[in-house]
Scaffold this active site. Structure first.
Site, PDB file in Angstrom:
ATOM      1  N   HIS A  81      -7.694  -5.374  -0.553  1.00  0.00           N
ATOM      2  CA  HIS A  81      -6.551  -4.515  -0.230  1.00  0.00           C
ATOM      3  C   HIS A  81      -5.638  -5.249   0.744  1.00  0.00           C
ATOM      4  O   HIS A  81      -6.011  -5.514   1.888  1.00  0.00           O
ATOM      5  CB  HIS A  81      -7.028  -3.196   0.391  1.00  0.00           C
ATOM      6  CG  HIS A  81      -5.938  -2.180   0.506  1.00  0.00           C
ATOM      7  ND1 HIS A  81      -5.442  -1.502  -0.585  1.00  0.00           N
ATOM      8  CD2 HIS A  81      -5.226  -1.738   1.575  1.00  0.00           C
ATOM      9  CE1 HIS A  81      -4.489  -0.673  -0.193  1.00  0.00           C
ATOM     10  NE2 HIS A  81      -4.332  -0.805   1.116  1.00  0.00           N
ATOM     11  N   SER A  84       0.832  -1.201   0.000  1.00  0.00           N
ATOM     12  CA  SER A  84       0.000   0.000   0.000  1.00  0.00           C
ATOM     13  C   SER A  84       0.871   1.258   0.000  1.00  0.00           C
ATOM     14  O   SER A  84       1.665   1.451  -0.919  1.00  0.00           O
ATOM     15  CB  SER A  84      -0.957  -0.052   1.194  1.00  0.00           C
ATOM     16  OG  SER A  84      -1.982   0.905   1.068  1.00  0.00           O
ATOM     17  N   ASP A  86      -9.919  -4.056  -5.308  1.00  0.00           N
ATOM     18  CA  ASP A  86      -9.395  -3.332  -4.147  1.00  0.00           C
ATOM     19  C   ASP A  86     -10.267  -2.103  -3.890  1.00  0.00           C
ATOM     20  O   ASP A  86     -10.357  -1.220  -4.752  1.00  0.00           O
ATOM     21  CB  ASP A  86      -7.953  -2.907  -4.420  1.00  0.00           C
ATOM     22  CG  ASP A  86      -7.239  -2.374  -3.189  1.00  0.00           C
ATOM     23  OD1 ASP A  86      -7.883  -1.661  -2.388  1.00  0.00           O
ATOM     24  OD2 ASP A  86      -6.036  -2.645  -3.035  1.00  0.00           O
TER      25      ASP A  86
END
Length: 322
Positions: free
Chosen positions: A294, A138, A265
């Site tokens: 995610h 991320s 996601d």
């Protein structure tokens, strides 16, 4: 290159919200032991690095996501999988994420690649490792990719490959996406965690920060306009997103790099899927899966390792192979 992704989701995890909760809140990872090292930064601050070492000659540097740390399940799972494959691991706690406020009024942000450079210089000084790999999740994935693109051909020769997951390559698009109504619970949680960080900072620097009127913050862009941008030298949130996003740097990456984003996601906008950049750069491999949520990619574990961890290990073992 753009390649098909081999990840196959279990039917129960075809709902990305269920998938994310199971992967990031319900998973328990055992067997990882850390030794913490405090690394002084050139600007008088510090980074807390958690090492898990068995004396191997190669090491993976793992960078967590927004409001994460070295004990998140996705970090622990990656550390464990890499160690079983013959890698030492260094889990980076970004500034203010190690359980103790950092010394400066500012903390960390998506484009703060100078701290990654400080970590790599430290590893080189140790003279214990023949090669280094980078793994980012991320926000940490954005940091890794931006760093690699910034350095380009000037990258330290010890860095030989990288793997990233769930990367918001376009920060502006991702900020809009996470502020959509279906993500309000996640957004509320992030804003609550960030408020706690700001409150701790305000006690140390009352002349620089306060939380007066924090309730009026409704989006990540609101937060970044009020705190991230002014604390880190950006004009506003949009200036921060433009300058900190990894997407403009992807075509300059010069080492084998794998970027895996799931099409479902909840936090990634269409602009976060860097198809054009991957097609233009033979060193960058983009894989997109229909499912994965995610930082998810849950499947039937093999020796406790999820698909994402097995895929990362396989790529780092032989980054010249798709």
């Amino acid at each position: 290159m753009v390649l098909p992704c081999s990840y196959q989701s279990l039917r129960i995890f075809r709902n990305p919200h269920v998938h994310m909760v199971v992967a990031n809140q319900l998973r328990y990872v055992s067997g990882v032991r850390y030794r913490r090292t405090r690394l002084e930064t050139p600007d008088g601050d510090f980074l807390d690095l958690d090492f898990s070492c068995q004396g191997f000659r190669r090491i993976a540097v793992i960078v967590h996501g927004l409001e994460g740390h070295s004990h998140r399940p996705y970090v622990l799972g990656m550390v464990r999988a890499l160690q079983r494959a013959g890698w030492d691991a260094c889990a980076v706690n970004l500034r203010g994420c190690s359980g103790e406020p950092n010394r400066k009024p500012w903390f960390y942000h998506s484009g703060m690649t100078e701290d990654l450079e400080t970590v790599l210089r430290h590893l080189v000084r140790l003279s214990r490792y023949e090669s280094v790999a980078l793994v980012g999740f991320s926000l940490g994935g954005n940091l890794v990719l931006k760093y690699l693109g910034e350095r380009g051909l000037d990258l330290s020769p010890c860095v030989q490959a990288a793997v990233t997951f769930a990367v918001p390559c376009d920060l502006a698009g991702a900020a809009r996406k996470i502020s959509e109504p279906q993500n309000r619970l996640y957004l509320k949680r992030f804003l609550k965690m960030l408020r706690q960080k700001i409150e701790a900072k305000a006690r140390l620097f009352p002349d620089r920060l306060n939380t007066d009127g924090y309730e009026a913050i409704r989006t990540l862009e609101d937060f970044d306009n009020r705190y991230t941008a002014p604390l880190h030298g950006f004009q506003d949130a949009q200036d921060y997103y433009a300058r900190a996003s990894c997407k403009p740097f992807l075509e300059r990456i010069a080492v084998p790099t794998l970027l895996i984003n799931a099409l479902d996601d909840p936090f990634l906008s269409p602009s976060c899927f860097a198809y054009r950049e991957a097609l233009r750069n033979p060193h960058l491999i983009l894989e997109t899966s229909d499912h994965g949520s995610h930082v998810g990619f849950v499947d039937v574990p093999h020796r406790g390792a999820l698909w994402s961890e097995r895929r990362a290990v396989a790529f780092l073992q032989d980054p010249l192979m798709p």
